[in-house]
Design a protein around this motif. Structure first.
Motif, PDB file in Angstrom:
ATOM      1  N   LYS A   5      46.833  40.607  34.746  1.00 14.69           N
ATOM      2  CA  LYS A   5      47.484  40.837  33.764  1.00 14.69           C
ATOM      3  C   LYS A   5      47.175  40.069  32.490  1.00 14.69           C
ATOM      4  N   LEU A   6      47.072  38.576  32.842  1.00 17.00           N
ATOM      5  CA  LEU A   6      46.678  37.608  31.700  1.00 17.00           C
ATOM      6  C   LEU A   6      45.413  37.763  31.354  1.00 17.00           C
ATOM      7  N   TYR A   7      44.384  37.974  32.374  1.00 14.89           N
ATOM      8  CA  TYR A   7      43.062  38.349  31.918  1.00 14.89           C
ATOM      9  C   TYR A   7      42.966  39.344  30.680  1.00 14.89           C
ATOM     10  N   GLU A   8      43.574  40.487  31.149  1.00 11.61           N
ATOM     11  CA  GLU A   8      43.483  41.573  30.145  1.00 11.61           C
ATOM     12  C   GLU A   8      44.470  41.132  28.800  1.00 11.61           C
ATOM     13  N   ASP A   9      45.429  40.340  28.819  1.00 13.54           N
ATOM     14  CA  ASP A   9      45.874  40.194  27.338  1.00 13.54           C
ATOM     15  C   ASP A   9      45.289  39.025  26.677  1.00 13.54           C
ATOM     16  N   LEU A  10      44.651  37.983  27.313  1.00 14.13           N
ATOM     17  CA  LEU A  10      44.010  36.990  26.738  1.00 14.13           C
ATOM     18  C   LEU A  10      42.725  37.511  26.378  1.00 14.13           C
ATOM     19  N   SER A  11      42.114  38.282  26.945  1.00  8.99           N
ATOM     20  CA  SER A  11      40.761  38.789  26.572  1.00  8.99           C
ATOM     21  C   SER A  11      41.269  39.834  25.176  1.00  8.99           C
ATOM     22  N   GLU A  12      42.216  40.298  25.169  1.00  4.57           N
ATOM     23  CA  GLU A  12      42.642  41.088  23.820  1.00  4.57           C
ATOM     24  C   GLU A  12      42.802  40.272  22.818  1.00  4.57           C
ATOM     25  N   LYS A  13      43.595  39.208  22.956  1.00  2.00           N
ATOM     26  CA  LYS A  13      44.194  38.148  22.195  1.00  2.00           C
ATOM     27  C   LYS A  13      43.050  37.210  21.482  1.00  2.00           C
ATOM     28  N   PHE A  14      42.061  36.783  22.516  1.00  2.00           N
ATOM     29  CA  PHE A  14      41.083  35.780  21.870  1.00  2.00           C
ATOM     30  C   PHE A  14      39.789  36.358  21.898  1.00  2.00           C
ATOM     31  N   ASP A  15      38.784  35.515  21.182  1.00  3.83           N
ATOM     32  CA  ASP A  15      37.431  35.888  21.203  1.00  3.83           C
ATOM     33  C   ASP A  15      36.791  34.735  21.894  1.00  3.83           C
ATOM     34  N   TYR A  16      37.159  34.665  23.340  1.00  5.94           N
ATOM     35  CA  TYR A  16      36.479  33.575  24.282  1.00  5.94           C
ATOM     36  C   TYR A  16      35.733  34.294  25.235  1.00  5.94           C
ATOM     37  N   LYS A  17      35.080  33.477  26.103  1.00  5.97           N
ATOM     38  CA  LYS A  17      34.491  33.870  27.603  1.00  5.97           C
ATOM     39  C   LYS A  17      35.634  33.757  28.481  1.00  5.97           C
ATOM     40  N   ILE A  18      36.304  34.506  29.055  1.00  5.73           N
ATOM     41  CA  ILE A  18      37.395  34.624  29.854  1.00  5.73           C
ATOM     42  C   ILE A  18      37.103  35.219  31.290  1.00  5.73           C
ATOM     43  N   THR A  19      37.161  34.468  32.460  1.00  7.04           N
ATOM     44  CA  THR A  19      36.772  34.821  33.577  1.00  7.04           C
ATOM     45  C   THR A  19      38.203  34.806  34.527  1.00  7.04           C
ATOM     46  N   LYS A  20      38.138  35.641  35.786  1.00 14.35           N
ATOM     47  CA  LYS A  20      39.017  35.378  36.715  1.00 14.35           C
ATOM     48  C   LYS A  20      38.403  35.431  37.957  1.00 14.35           C
ATOM     49  N   PHE A  21      39.226  34.732  38.878  1.00 17.39           N
ATOM     50  CA  PHE A  21      38.903  34.581  40.302  1.00 17.39           C
ATOM     51  C   PHE A  21      40.163  34.293  41.178  1.00 17.39           C
ATOM     52  N   HIS A  22      40.337  35.381  42.310  1.00 17.66           N
ATOM     53  CA  HIS A  22      41.083  35.553  43.193  1.00 17.66           C
ATOM     54  C   HIS A  22      40.546  34.535  44.389  1.00 17.66           C
ATOM     55  N   ARG A  23      41.131  33.298  44.534  1.00 25.08           N
ATOM     56  CA  ARG A  23      40.655  32.554  45.471  1.00 25.08           C
ATOM     57  C   ARG A  23      40.935  33.128  46.968  1.00 25.08           C
ATOM     58  N   GLU A  24      41.961  33.578  47.254  1.00 24.42           N
ATOM     59  CA  GLU A  24      42.406  34.012  48.510  1.00 24.42           C
ATOM     60  C   GLU A  24      42.121  35.299  48.875  1.00 24.42           C
ATOM     61  N   ILE A  25      41.756  36.294  47.934  1.00 24.56           N
ATOM     62  CA  ILE A  25      41.523  37.636  48.226  1.00 24.56           C
ATOM     63  C   ILE A  25      39.967  37.859  47.498  1.00 24.56           C
ATOM     64  N   GLY A  26      39.296  37.135  46.973  1.00 25.67           N
ATOM     65  CA  GLY A  26      37.970  37.362  46.515  1.00 25.67           C
ATOM     66  C   GLY A  26      37.983  38.315  45.338  1.00 25.67           C
ATOM     67  N   GLU A  27      36.939  39.301  45.194  1.00 24.65           N
ATOM     68  CA  GLU A  27      36.940  40.305  44.325  1.00 24.65           C
ATOM     69  C   GLU A  27      37.166  41.743  44.695  1.00 24.65           C
ATOM     70  N   LYS A  28      38.172  42.152  45.650  1.00 19.47           N
ATOM     71  CA  LYS A  28      38.544  43.199  46.193  1.00 19.47           C
ATOM     72  C   LYS A  28      38.679  44.174  44.874  1.00 19.47           C
ATOM     73  N   LEU A  29      38.144  45.427  44.925  1.00 19.73           N
ATOM     74  CA  LEU A  29      38.334  46.359  44.055  1.00 19.73           C
ATOM     75  C   LEU A  29      39.830  46.980  43.996  1.00 19.73           C
ATOM     76  N   GLU A  30      40.345  47.211  42.649  1.00 20.93           N
ATOM     77  CA  GLU A  30      41.688  48.047  42.571  1.00 20.93           C
ATOM     78  C   GLU A  30      41.768  49.096  43.217  1.00 20.93           C
ATOM     79  N   ILE A  31      42.797  49.483  44.005  1.00 19.64           N
ATOM     80  CA  ILE A  31      42.701  50.696  44.719  1.00 19.64           C
ATOM     81  C   ILE A  31      43.849  51.427  43.986  1.00 19.64           C
ATOM     82  N   GLU A  32      43.704  52.539  43.494  1.00 14.89           N
ATOM     83  CA  GLU A  32      44.502  53.582  42.599  1.00 14.89           C
ATOM     84  C   GLU A  32      45.719  53.901  43.685  1.00 14.89           C
TER      85      GLU A  32
END
Length: 293
Positions: free
Chosen positions: A266-293
């Protein structure tokens, strides 16, 4: 000024066994002239190293910090770089002591400090010597739980992102697996109800919609998230104004699967909308698993 921009120096240092060789491989693959175990006394000759070849405008050196006198000398040598009109970046690598022990035992290498009889004592002594040196670094990377490939990706994001005005990394983690060593800001979500104890959510993560809805539907989450955003909206421009090129924010919970991952997403989405910075995210314990609908 034009000459200064042509000379680019990367200094790789930190705890022995934390990945300096892998970092050197990364820069060598990108066309840097690499020198391992670079003697601190030769810093004064860096200008000659650059001008000895027309193509040698990018240099990466790896150095080991062996004693307190070395640190004092290193700090003095840093001042020479400005006089030589060389742009430089200091990358500091670290890892948990138990991981460093394991790496040394696997490689059967001797610790470069070699002041004590046991490997553990040498590692602990080195950590004492350089405990404040991390603050001098431009980029700090914790390699405790990274594979070589993941480490290369982190270097790519961190170093190549250095050219932007500010890059922000959001990392979710689990406290029971150890605290990340390279965070500027860290927030603890263990006070929130844990979805792990809900049977239908137990084996899912914050990348799943139902976990996200549960966590962010809690009144405690809504209140804390608003306070967290208000704080970050205030702090981030201050860090940029102070000249910081990287900001690493850690969000932790017990296992790093549910609450922290949800907040980071959620922070990734909101900060990306708020600021014009390069923003990345990393889930250390779960990696980059895709969201499941």
């Amino acid at each position: 000024m034009e000459e200064r921009e042509k000379k680019e120096l990367v200094i790789i240092t930190g705890m022995s066994g934390a990945g300096k060789s892998e970092a050197m491989d990364f820069f060598e693959d990108r066309g840097y002239f690499c020198i391992d175990n670079f003697p601190i006394s030769l810093f004064q000759y860096l200008n000659e190293i650059f001008i000895s070849s027309e193509k040698r405008d990018k240099v990466a050196v790896a150095i080991d910090i062996r004693n307190q006198e070395f640190i004092n000398q290193f700090s003095k040598q840093m001042k020479l770089l400005d006089d030589l009109k060389i742009n430089y970046t200091v990358i500091y690598l670290d890892a948990r002591t138990d991981v460093l022990l394991s790496r040394y035992e696997l490689s059967r290498r001797k610790h470069p400090l070699n002041l004590h009889d046991t490997l553990l004592e040498n590692i602990e002594e080195e950590r004492k010597i350089i405990k404040n040196f991390m603050l001098k670094a431009d980029i700090v990377i914790d390699t405790t739980k990274t594979t070589v490939k993941e480490f290369q990706e982190i270097l790519k994001k961190e170093f190549l992102g250095k050219m932007t005005k500010l890059s922000i990394n959001l990392t979710s983690f689990g406290y029971k697996y150890g605290i990340p060593l390279d965070m500027h800001l860290m927030f603890d979500l263990r006070f929130l109800p844990n979805p792990y104890y809900i049977e239908s959510l137990k084996k899912k993560t914050g990348n799943h919609k139902d976990v996200n809805q549960y966590v962010m539907g809690l009144e405690e989450s809504k209140e804390f998230y608003k306070m967290l955003c208000d704080m970050l909206y205030y702090l981030i421009p201050k860090y940029e104004k102070d000249g910081k090129s990287h900001l690493r924010i850690g969000i932790g919970c017990s296992g790093g699967q549910h609450r922290s991952a949800t907040f980071v997403n959620k922070l990734y989405e909101d900060l990306s909308e708020k600021f014009d910075y390069k923003i990345t995210k990393f889930h250390r314990e779960i990696g980059e698993k895709l969201e499941i609908e």
